[in-house]
Motif scaffolding. Structure first.
Motif, mmCIF file in Angstrom:
data_model
loop_
_atom_site.group_PDB
_atom_site.id
_atom_site.type_symbol
_atom_site.label_atom_id
_atom_site.label_comp_id
_atom_site.label_asym_id
_atom_site.label_seq_id
_atom_site.Cartn_x
_atom_site.Cartn_y
_atom_site.Cartn_z
ATOM 1 N N HIS A 27 -0.135 5.996 -0.092
ATOM 2 C CA HIS A 27 0.568 5.238 0.937
ATOM 3 C C HIS A 27 1.072 6.141 2.067
ATOM 4 N N SER A 28 1.257 5.544 3.223
ATOM 5 C CA SER A 28 1.696 6.264 4.423
ATOM 6 C C SER A 28 3.197 6.552 4.370
ATOM 7 N N ASP A 29 3.643 7.387 5.292
ATOM 8 C CA ASP A 29 5.076 7.654 5.437
ATOM 9 C C ASP A 29 5.815 6.368 5.782
ATOM 10 N N ASN A 30 5.170 5.500 6.547
ATOM 11 C CA ASN A 30 5.769 4.212 6.902
ATOM 12 C C ASN A 30 6.029 3.376 5.642
ATOM 13 N N ALA A 31 5.083 3.377 4.722
ATOM 14 C CA ALA A 31 5.247 2.636 3.466
ATOM 15 C C ALA A 31 6.439 3.182 2.674
ATOM 16 N N LEU A 32 6.588 4.500 2.667
ATOM 17 C CA LEU A 32 7.722 5.119 1.968
ATOM 18 C C LEU A 32 9.049 4.738 2.620
ATOM 19 N N GLN A 33 9.060 4.619 3.938
ATOM 20 C CA GLN A 33 10.273 4.214 4.653
ATOM 21 C C GLN A 33 10.641 2.763 4.333
ATOM 22 N N ILE A 34 9.640 1.904 4.261
ATOM 23 C CA ILE A 34 9.875 0.500 3.892
ATOM 24 C C ILE A 34 10.437 0.436 2.481
ATOM 25 N N LEU A 35 9.818 1.166 1.565
ATOM 26 C CA LEU A 35 10.270 1.178 0.173
ATOM 27 C C LEU A 35 11.714 1.655 0.081
ATOM 28 N N LYS A 36 12.036 2.682 0.840
ATOM 29 C CA LYS A 36 13.394 3.236 0.839
ATOM 30 C C LYS A 36 14.444 2.177 1.196
ATOM 31 N N LYS A 37 14.106 1.300 2.119
ATOM 32 C CA LYS A 37 15.024 0.237 2.548
ATOM 33 C C LYS A 37 15.226 -0.828 1.467
ATOM 34 N N LEU A 38 14.284 -0.906 0.534
ATOM 35 C CA LEU A 38 14.335 -1.930 -0.513
ATOM 36 C C LEU A 38 15.010 -1.441 -1.803
ATOM 37 N N LYS A 39 15.450 -0.206 -1.795
ATOM 38 C CA LYS A 39 16.053 0.383 -2.994
ATOM 39 C C LYS A 39 17.401 -0.254 -3.299
ATOM 40 N N ILE A 40 17.576 -0.632 -4.578
ATOM 41 C CA ILE A 40 18.843 -1.245 -5.004
ATOM 42 C C ILE A 40 19.574 -0.400 -6.037
ATOM 43 N N GLY A 41 18.931 0.632 -6.560
ATOM 44 C CA GLY A 41 19.587 1.470 -7.561
ATOM 45 C C GLY A 41 18.625 2.442 -8.204
ATOM 46 N N GLU A 42 19.027 2.900 -9.377
ATOM 47 C CA GLU A 42 18.263 3.892 -10.131
ATOM 48 C C GLU A 42 18.070 3.413 -11.567
ATOM 49 N N ILE A 54 6.901 -9.185 -0.490
ATOM 50 C CA ILE A 54 5.623 -9.634 -1.054
ATOM 51 C C ILE A 54 4.687 -10.192 0.022
ATOM 52 N N ASP A 55 5.187 -11.094 0.846
ATOM 53 C CA ASP A 55 4.347 -11.739 1.862
ATOM 54 C C ASP A 55 3.954 -10.806 2.995
ATOM 55 N N GLU A 56 4.667 -9.705 3.164
ATOM 56 C CA GLU A 56 4.388 -8.760 4.242
ATOM 57 C C GLU A 56 3.460 -7.622 3.816
ATOM 58 N N HIS A 57 3.242 -7.456 2.529
ATOM 59 C CA HIS A 57 2.447 -6.338 2.025
ATOM 60 C C HIS A 57 1.021 -6.404 2.562
ATOM 61 N N PRO A 58 0.576 -5.351 3.260
ATOM 62 C CA PRO A 58 -0.764 -5.366 3.864
ATOM 63 C C PRO A 58 -1.901 -5.558 2.857
ATOM 64 N N GLY A 59 -1.708 -5.111 1.626
ATOM 65 C CA GLY A 59 -2.744 -5.252 0.601
ATOM 66 C C GLY A 59 -2.682 -6.574 -0.135
ATOM 67 N N GLY A 60 -1.753 -7.429 0.261
ATOM 68 C CA GLY A 60 -1.587 -8.718 -0.407
ATOM 69 C C GLY A 60 -0.488 -8.665 -1.451
ATOM 70 N N GLY A 61 0.142 -9.770 -1.675
ATOM 71 C CA GLY A 61 1.257 -9.851 -2.601
ATOM 72 C C GLY A 61 0.871 -9.788 -4.065
ATOM 73 N N GLU A 62 -0.374 -10.125 -4.362
ATOM 74 C CA GLU A 62 -0.819 -10.169 -5.759
ATOM 75 C C GLU A 62 -0.664 -8.816 -6.453
ATOM 76 N N GLN A 63 -0.969 -7.743 -5.742
ATOM 77 C CA GLN A 63 -0.844 -6.403 -6.324
ATOM 78 C C GLN A 63 0.606 -6.110 -6.703
ATOM 79 N N LEU A 64 1.515 -6.511 -5.848
ATOM 80 C CA LEU A 64 2.933 -6.272 -6.125
ATOM 81 C C LEU A 64 3.414 -7.143 -7.271
ATOM 82 N N LEU A 65 2.941 -8.377 -7.331
ATOM 83 C CA LEU A 65 3.333 -9.255 -8.434
ATOM 84 C C LEU A 65 2.837 -8.714 -9.766
ATOM 85 N N ASP A 66 1.678 -8.064 -9.752
ATOM 86 C CA ASP A 66 1.142 -7.465 -10.984
ATOM 87 C C ASP A 66 2.060 -6.363 -11.506
ATOM 88 N N ALA A 67 2.763 -5.687 -10.602
ATOM 89 C CA ALA A 67 3.653 -4.588 -10.986
ATOM 90 C C ALA A 67 5.086 -5.058 -11.230
#
Length: 104
Positions: free
Chosen positions: A64-79, A37-50
């Motif tokens: 979003h960029s390929d870099n954003a997809l790579q970050i998201l991939k690291k945060l995956k906990i399941g399906e 949340i605190d690292e999100h370039p667009g601000g954490g508020e957008q993520l909190l809304d979701a």
């Protein structure tokens, strides 16, 4: 170590909707984005809304960029469990067919 992917229900995901625990869905994957949340370039508020919901459309619409997809991939906990995927699609299909008519 098991290769089995953890399955989560919509109800479980919806419970993680505060700044202390932020989970979301992206293309049926479940992500714990709490510490990002605190690292999100667009601000954490957008993520909190979701928080606790599906951010697929918003994520893809922004382009979003390929870099954003790579970050998201690291945060995956399941399906998202299969029953909840089907439930969402059935509801979506019903909504789309409400205004349907046949012309002969």
């Amino acid at each position: 170590m098991s290769d089995e992917v953890k399955q989560y229900s919509l109800e479980e995901i919806k419970e993680h909707n505060t700044a202390e625990s932020v989970w979301c869905i992206y293309k049926n994957g479940v992500y714990d984005i709490t510490h990002y949340i605190d690292e999100h370039p667009g601000g954490g508020e957008q993520l909190l809304d979701a928080a606790g919901g599906d951010l697929t459309a918003e994520f893809d619409d922004f382009g979003h960029s390929d870099n954003a997809l790579q970050i998201l991939k690291k945060l995956k906990i399941g399906e998202l469990r299969m029953e909840d995927r089907v439930k969402g699609k059935k509801t979506e299909n019903k909504e789309k067919s409400k205004g349907c008519c046949a012309i002969m």
